[in-house]
Design a protein around this motif. Structure first.
Motif, PDB file in Angstrom:
ATOM      1  N   GLY A 455     -11.443   4.573   4.254  1.00  0.00           N
ATOM      2  CA  GLY A 455     -10.316   3.669   4.468  1.00  0.00           C
ATOM      3  C   GLY A 455     -10.749   2.211   4.407  1.00  0.00           C
ATOM      4  O   GLY A 455     -10.123   1.375   3.749  1.00  0.00           O
ATOM      5  N   TYR A 459      -9.342  -0.679   1.798  1.00  0.00           N
ATOM      6  CA  TYR A 459      -8.681  -1.929   2.183  1.00  0.00           C
ATOM      7  C   TYR A 459      -9.525  -3.129   1.762  1.00  0.00           C
ATOM      8  O   TYR A 459      -9.007  -4.174   1.377  1.00  0.00           O
ATOM      9  N   LEU A 521       0.326  -5.456   5.758  1.00  0.00           N
ATOM     10  CA  LEU A 521       0.120  -4.103   5.218  1.00  0.00           C
ATOM     11  C   LEU A 521       1.067  -3.828   4.058  1.00  0.00           C
ATOM     12  O   LEU A 521       0.749  -3.021   3.173  1.00  0.00           O
ATOM     13  N   THR A 524      -0.520  -4.247   0.851  1.00  0.00           N
ATOM     14  CA  THR A 524      -1.463  -3.207   0.392  1.00  0.00           C
ATOM     15  C   THR A 524      -0.724  -1.943  -0.029  1.00  0.00           C
ATOM     16  O   THR A 524      -1.309  -1.054  -0.623  1.00  0.00           O
ATOM     17  N   SER A 525       0.593  -1.864   0.314  1.00  0.00           N
ATOM     18  CA  SER A 525       1.256  -0.558   0.159  1.00  0.00           C
ATOM     19  C   SER A 525       1.415  -0.173  -1.302  1.00  0.00           C
ATOM     20  O   SER A 525       1.326   0.995  -1.655  1.00  0.00           O
ATOM     21  N   ILE A 530       1.199   3.577  -0.428  1.00  0.00           N
ATOM     22  CA  ILE A 530       1.585   3.972   0.938  1.00  0.00           C
ATOM     23  C   ILE A 530       3.032   3.550   1.173  1.00  0.00           C
ATOM     24  O   ILE A 530       3.408   2.410   0.884  1.00  0.00           O
ATOM     25  N   CYS A 546       3.552   0.717   8.217  1.00  0.00           N
ATOM     26  CA  CYS A 546       3.219   0.704   6.792  1.00  0.00           C
ATOM     27  C   CYS A 546       1.810   1.260   6.611  1.00  0.00           C
ATOM     28  O   CYS A 546       1.027   0.782   5.806  1.00  0.00           O
ATOM     29  N   SER A 547       1.477   2.259   7.452  1.00  0.00           N
ATOM     30  CA  SER A 547       0.165   2.914   7.398  1.00  0.00           C
ATOM     31  C   SER A 547       0.352   4.186   8.205  1.00  0.00           C
ATOM     32  O   SER A 547       1.450   4.467   8.672  1.00  0.00           O
ATOM     33  N   SER A 548      -0.718   4.937   8.436  1.00  0.00           N
ATOM     34  CA  SER A 548      -0.572   6.107   9.306  1.00  0.00           C
ATOM     35  C   SER A 548      -0.537   5.623  10.763  1.00  0.00           C
ATOM     36  O   SER A 548      -0.954   4.498  11.057  1.00  0.00           O
ATOM     37  N   CYS A 551      -3.772   4.206  12.500  1.00  0.00           N
ATOM     38  CA  CYS A 551      -4.279   2.894  12.113  1.00  0.00           C
ATOM     39  C   CYS A 551      -3.860   1.881  13.178  1.00  0.00           C
ATOM     40  O   CYS A 551      -2.672   1.708  13.448  1.00  0.00           O
ATOM     41  N   LEU A 566      -9.068   3.912  10.270  1.00  0.00           N
ATOM     42  CA  LEU A 566      -8.330   4.115   9.008  1.00  0.00           C
ATOM     43  C   LEU A 566      -8.562   5.517   8.467  1.00  0.00           C
ATOM     44  O   LEU A 566      -8.581   5.737   7.269  1.00  0.00           O
ATOM     45  N   THR A 569      -5.841   7.081   5.967  1.00  0.00           N
ATOM     46  CA  THR A 569      -5.260   6.129   5.014  1.00  0.00           C
ATOM     47  C   THR A 569      -4.519   6.885   3.918  1.00  0.00           C
ATOM     48  O   THR A 569      -3.492   6.454   3.423  1.00  0.00           O
TER      49      THR A 569
END
Length: 1290
Positions: A455, A459, A521, A524-525, A530, A546-548, A551, A566, A569
């Motif tokens: 993860g 990132y 985030l 990064t999606s 994601i 906007c992540s699990s 995180c 992460l 991820t």
């Protein structure tokens, strides 16, 4: 594949996260693609030369560059033979001292011809220590012990043993000695068919390693530190020296330099001794008092500077050797001091003592990156800090496991302890406080750090400004997994509950969010695919993420936004996550999935997610093109047939829409159809109202069918929280959740129905040629296939119709399966071993694993050393160091039973063997290969000697054979993005046929790589290899040789002396040596490559055919016909097995064998082989093809020679000795013709073309290859002509 695979796997996959596929809606240009010429020129400011005046030697001039720092001139002077003994000096220009850290361009008045004066400076304690360390390094500069011990980023290289020094010089020496007699006979164990696999030749003894002894002892004196009254006289420290003449002296290091004092071992007298000689450098003082030192030190420095710089430069990350010879343990003051201070006192000589790793890691990320010079500076800083952090984290992790670091919670049970050392936080891979109870306990806790590291890697690659990750290194050492992380400022002062402002600390029960984190985030999606989604917290409130959920977002005391944990991820892998009430697609069920895994943290790899989205994009384009065509064909019908396509099964998907050309259209219409769709998709996505409603509907239907989250543009993303235990979703999202579940099931099916069969197809076509477990694992991971699928890959290989052509893959796979299973067992086995029993335990395990001896007995630590009164309560004992001897009762039968059980449980593969000998027999494995694989995976280092694995009378290993156990380290690899873009552009130019331009771009890439990584790196190695290839094609053999020599040295140093990549580099170098008339060198390099291949895999590998053809051809060239035949006939057998008896490779092999038989005047055998080749050409290419005609001509020529020989023999029989015989013409092969054949088999053809270089990839255009081959043969063989290479692997 470029230039026969000249782009390494590592470079192909680099694009990963940093470069999202265009189909996910990201079309911005990459940084660096817009690079202007001016930006590049900035880096290549023209150099100038300055004159250096140093005390005691003649002035000399030095070439410098304006970007260099003054400090770099210091480094050069400390490395030069005549000034290397100075460390404490400054440089003066016109009487003004230059600042260490200023760039040369900023120094006023510095220009071409300026004179820089070296001025000796007074010492401080720190400078004196640095000086002594430097002198020690100079004395040990040819000693390989640091490389064998895996210290200070030293590693091994053996190329110079086989090339007799530097190839550049020998090239000049050996020109014209082309046919001097050379000894070509290889050692017995290298010959085809030999069963012997010796280990000792792996590390041949280098002549330079017999050290020239300059001193017997150089160590810190017991009188340190100087008492107060002596400090006030300027004494800094005392040294004790025993010279080679056995004279014992004490030396004072003072602020003014070094002098002898009158102290002895038992009597302190700091007064100067005679001769009263004060020297600013320790070396000058020792030259005065020891003639042997003077003579040997000078000889040593001469040898040191003659070595290739690549043999001496430190590598960015430590490479460990799994074997080492028995070494003398010599006294070493610096090593002793390092061991006791852990170097914390002056960590890398940085002011402020210990380094604030977190601050360094984050500050480098904040550096500006607007233009190329700024980006280079930033990437260089990031890379350097990561490499230093990895080294420090590794040292700390070993100290933690060895029990040398005090825990921050010493009263807790050992497994739960945490540590801080050198501003790095260490935790062990155990389930502390039942954190992972629902995910698999300790097993999940062991796997979570590597998921987390992946993860962090991802990132970091996306590199969003304002979002920070922790420096993370995962170290496996002595059976324990240690995670090393940089420390968020302020986190130790507050509770985790107070700190976390985004995410969840209890896997989804309490969840919080934060607008700034969502904003960061969100950026990064898209590249990470994601999905922004909502979940419910314990109060049933909706929270947006906007992540699990795992995180966590924490704002440090420095105000930075950090994300950590992460580990999820990427979305879960449903094939290994049975969910009650959820059925997987049919292709998963057929393969026996879902299977319960030992933990619930199985995720899909990022490569798989990218491949799946790419696959969906193609499907999206086809569906839309099909609908547009249906609309065209019948305006009346409304295309509703695809509305309900959500749940298309993956297997049917690639073929679901009949390709547009199937509708009776020409192929061109298919391309134009896809172009229309692309245009339409862009129009709809831009939403400017110009798209017609029918077009919108087409895009909407296609989006729905492929699971896009948008109905106006293709955009596939995953929700990483789906199927996460404990995570609940709001009612309003149920439809979205259902679609996401289906998408995950499709991705799981895609892995089984597309990726694994695609991999096996690549194996069958020999598009990828792994040679050992590591290269097999790399190939699988590039296609997004996790190692837990290895059993499935092997099942498919077994069932493949081309099973025989996959024999090498099956062997490597089984070996990998066995050693990975053994590694899992070894990990728990080692946790129960006390430090004093470590070598006994490891040798016992190796005996049970590899020795044929039926009942090895473990040697427990010697009892007479155990004290009578044992203190049973030791608080701070290393984790798991119980007085445990359970390991001693393991038997070979039990171990192999466990290995088979582990293979079944973990890989779902049934091994049919109960002992190592059965495994070797059943699967055709080699014990030496298994030893190498298990040692590399676990960090074991064993003694370099011959092991009798098959002896039934004594075990193969004793305690003395286990020398060391090293850590196995996983870390982030920061990338040089601009350099990589230049490298890709260069490759593209080369493929289009512009060799000159390609060469310039790749040279530029090399400069940029050097700027970022320093001199040593895997990617620089790939660059050098490609440059060497291009220079060879363009006829510049000297340049090709120089670049390829660097590539070999670098591959040995950075990847390992027997890594499959190194073997490839040796083969390329041998070809360029042969072309440069260095025949004996070419042969010894090829023999080395063959030995390494035998050790790493064995005889029966497709690559061995190429290697043996090379060896056979070179031997043919030096008229060693019988030896040549042994290799060429082996190559023919291997080619026949792996490419089929009717392949063109086999035809070429027959022709090569026929040529040697012709040279031996055995025309019957020659005719037989050429006929075989002719038959293949005739059936494959037809009678009128040039190759067939060529072969036919050669057959006629052979027949005429055979008839002539027969006549001569008849004449002799009839007339006896008085026969009048015309001399028979047996032509020795010319070097040019041998080189021509070598180029053909290695995939290089020279074609003189007037206009420009034309580059063709032969795999794709076999016809062009064959016609060009004919033209080329007719056009003469001037290798110096402008030329073009053809890849001849197809």
């Amino acid at each position: 594949m470029l230039l026969n695979g000249d782009c390494p796997e590592s470079l192909k996959k680099e694009e990963g996260p940093a470069e999202p596929p265009r189909e996910n809606g990201l079309d911005e240009t990459e940084p660096g693609e817009e690079t202007t010429g001016q930006e590049v020129i900035v880096i290549q400011d023209t150099g100038f030369s300055v004159k250096i005046l140093a005390p005691g030697i003649e002035p000399f001039s030095l070439q410098v560059s304006p970007q260099e720092m003054v400090q770099e001139i210091h480094q050069v002077l400390m490395d030069r033979e005549d000034t290397c003994h100075r460390t404490c000096f400054s440089l003066h220009l016109d009487g003004n001292m230059l600042d260490h850290f200023s760039e040369l361009r900023s120094v006023e008045g510095l220009q071409e011809g300026s004179v820089l004066r070296v001025v000796e400076e007074p010492y401080t304690v720190r400078e004196a220590r640095i000086h002594v360390r430097h002198v020690r390094d100079l004395l040990k500069s040819l000693d390989p012990s640091d490389a064998f011990n895996g210290v200070d980023c030293n590693s091994l290289s053996f190329l110079s043993v086989f090339t007799d020094g530097d190839l550049g010089d020998s090239g000049k020496r050996k020109k014209g000695l082309e046919m001097d007699p050379i000894d070509c006979t290889p050692p017995e164990y290298i010959l085809p068919g030999s069963r012997e696999r010796p280990l000792c030749p792996l590390q041949p003894q280098n002549r330079d390693w017999k050290p020239l002894q300059c001193l017997k002892v150089l160590t810190m004196s017991g009188w340190n530190p100087p008492p107060g009254n002596r400090r006030m006289h300027g004494d800094l420290m005392y040294l004790f020296v025993i010279t080679a003449e056995d004279r014992q002296v004490s030396i004072t290091a003072s602020t003014r330099g070094f002098y002898l004092n009158q102290s002895t071992a038992y009597h302190f007298n700091p007064k100067p001794a005679s001769p009263r000689f004060l020297s600013h450098s320790l070396v000058e003082l020792l030259n005065q008092i020891s003639p042997t030192f003077k003579k040997n030190f000078a000889a040593l420095q001469k040898k040191r500077v003659q070595r290739h710089p690549f043999e001496r430069i430190a590598t960015p990350f430590q490479v460990y050797s799994w074997t080492a010879p028995q070494a003398e343990h010599a006294m070493d003051c610096v090593r002793a001091e390092d061991a006791y201070t852990s170097r914390l006192g002056y960590e890398e000589h940085i002011p402020g003592q210990t380094r604030d790793w977190n601050e360094e890691l984050q500050t480098t990320r904040e550096l500006p990156r607007k233009n190329l010079p700024e980006r280079l500076l930033r990437e260089r800083a990031i890379f350097k800090v990561h490499s230093d952090f990895t080294a420090a984290a590794t040292r700390g992790a070993m100290a933690v496991i060895d029990g040398n670091v005090m825990a921050i919670n010493p009263s807790e049970e050992t497994k739960m302890q945490m540590f801080i050392w050198n501003n790095i936080f260490f935790s062990l891979g155990f389930d502390v406080r039942d954190h992972y109870k629902d995910f698999g306990g300790d097993v999940a806790a062991y796997v979570a750090p590597t998921n987390d590291l992946n993860g962090v890697r991802t990132y970091n690659a996306v590199d969003v400004e304002g979002l920070y990750t922790l420096g993370t290194v995962v170290v496996d050492y002595r059976g324990y997994r240690v995670t090393a992380q940089s420390i968020i400022p302020g986190i130790l002062e507050r509770d985790q509950e107070q700190s976390v402002i985004y995410g969840s600390i209890d896997f989804g029960k309490t969840v919080v969010s934060h607008p700034r984190y969502l904003e960061l985030l969100e950026r990064t999606s898209r590249p990470l695919k994601i999905l922004r989604h909502r979940v419910l917290n314990d109060r049933d409130e909706e929270v947006e993420l906007c992540s699990s959920v795992e995180c966590k977002g924490i704002i440090g005391n420095d105000g930075r936004h950090y994300i950590l944990d992460l580990l999820r991820t990427f979305p879960p892998d449903l094939n290994f996550l049975p969910v009650p009430g959820e059925a997987l697609p049919e292709e998963c069920a057929r393969a026996g999935f879902p299977r319960a895994h030992r933990h619930k943290l199985c995720c899909l790899r990022q490569e798989l997610v990218d491949a799946f989205v790419e696959h969906r994009y193609l499907l999206f384009m086809k569906l839309a093109a099909l609908q547009l065509m249906q609309q065209k064909a019948s305006k009346m019908e409304s295309p509703t047939s695809l509305e309900n396509g959500d749940g298309l099964s993956s297997e049917s998907k690639p073929d679901a829409p009949p390709a547009p050309e199937a509708g009776g259209e020409e192929e061109g219409s298919s391309a134009s159809g896809l172009a229309t769709v692309k245009e339409l998709a862009e129009t709809v996505a831009s939403d400017d109202g110009t798209a017609d409603p029918r077009g919108r509907e087409v895009i909407r239907n296609a989006c729905k069918a492929v699971g896009s989250i948008s109905s106006t543009a293709f955009d596939v993303r995953f929700n990483p929280d789906i199927f996460s235990p404990g995570v609940r979703f709001p009612e309003s999202c149920q439809e979205e959740v259902r679609d996401q579940k289906q998408l995950l099931k499709d991705a799981a099916a895609f892995l089984l129905s597309c990726q694994i069969p695609g991999l096996v197809k690549d194996f069958t076509d020999h598009a990828v040629l792994p040679m050992d477990g590591a290269t097999l694992a790399e190939v699988m991971r590039q296609r997004g296939i996790n190692m837990r699928y290895l059993g499935k890959v092997l099942d498919l290989v077994m069932r493949s119709p081309a099973r025989d052509q996959l024999d090498h893959i099956y062997k490597i796979g089984i070996g990998e399966l066995i050693t990975r299973s053994a590694k899992h067992i070894f990990k728990t086995y080692l946790q129960g071993v006390e430090l004093s029993g470590l070598s006994a335990a490891i040798s016992h395990f190796l005996n049970c694993f590899l020795s044929s001896y039926p009942n090895p007995v473990a040697h427990l630590p010697a009892d007479e050393l155990i004290s009578k009164k044992r203190n049973r309560r030791r608080r701070n004992r290393p984790p798991g160091a119980a007085d445990n001897t359970a390991w001693a009762v393991m038997t070979p039968q039990e171990l192999w039973k466990n290995i088979c059980q582990e293979a079944k449980n973990y890989f779902d593969f049934s091994l049919e063997c109960e002992t190592v000998d059965q495994a070797v027999e059943t699967y055709g494995l080699q014990k030496i290969t298994l030893l190498r694989e298990i040692s590399l995976k676990t960090g074991i280092q064993i003694l370099l000697k011959e092991y009798s694995f098959d002896s039934r009378h004594k075990p193969a290993f004793t305690e003395e054979d286990v020398l060391n156990i090293f850590p196995v380290v996983k870390h982030v690899n920061p990338k040089a993005s601009d350099a990589f873009h230049f490298f890709q552009s260069g490759q593209a130019k080369v493929q289009q046929g512009f060799l000159k331009e390609g060469c310039e771009l790749i040279n530029e890439a090399l400069n940029l790589f050097n700027n970022v990584y320093g001199a040593m790196h895997v990617e620089i190695c790939a660059c050098l290899r490609l440059l060497a290839r291009l220079h060879y094609i363009m006829g510049d053999y000297a340049e090709a040789l120089s670049n390829q020599q660097k590539a070999v040295l670098m591959s040995e140093r950075v990847m390992g002396i027997e890594h499959p990549n190194t073997i490839q580099e040796y083969m390329h170098l041998a070809l360029y040596c042969f072309a440069s008339s260095q025949l004996s060198t070419a042969l010894s390099l090829l023999y080395r490559a063959r030995y390494l291949t035998l050790l790493v895999f064995g005889e029966d590998h497709p690559e061995m055919a190429l290697l043996d053809n090379n060896i056979g051809l070179v031997l043919h060239g030096v008229m060693e016909y019988d030896l040549s035949l042994r290799f060429l006939e082996n190559a023919l057998a291997v080619s026949t097995k792996y490419h089929g008896p009717k392949s063109l490779k086999v035809a070429l092999s027959h022709h090569l064998v026929a040529r040697v038989y012709e040279s031996k005047a055995e025309f019957r055998s020659a005719l037989q082989h050429e006929k075989e080749g002719y038959t293949i050409y005739k059936t494959q290419l037809g009678e009128d093809h040039e190759k067939t005609k060529e072969s036919s001509e050669y057959l006629k020529c052979l027949t005429q020679q055979a008839v002539a020989l027969q006549r001569t023999m008849n004449e002799i029989y009839r007339n006896g000795s008085s026969a009048n015989i015309p001399p028979l013409k047996f032509t020795a092969p010319s070097m040019a013709s041998v080189l021509e054949q070598l180029n053909v088999i290695n995939g290089i053809l020279f074609i003189p073309l007037r206009a420009r270089y034309t580059w063709i990839q032969l795999r794709t255009i076999p016809e062009i290859r064959r016609s060009l081959l004919r033209k080329w043969r007719m056009s003469g063989n001037s290798t110096k002509q402008q030329a073009v290479a053809l890849s001849q692997q197809g």
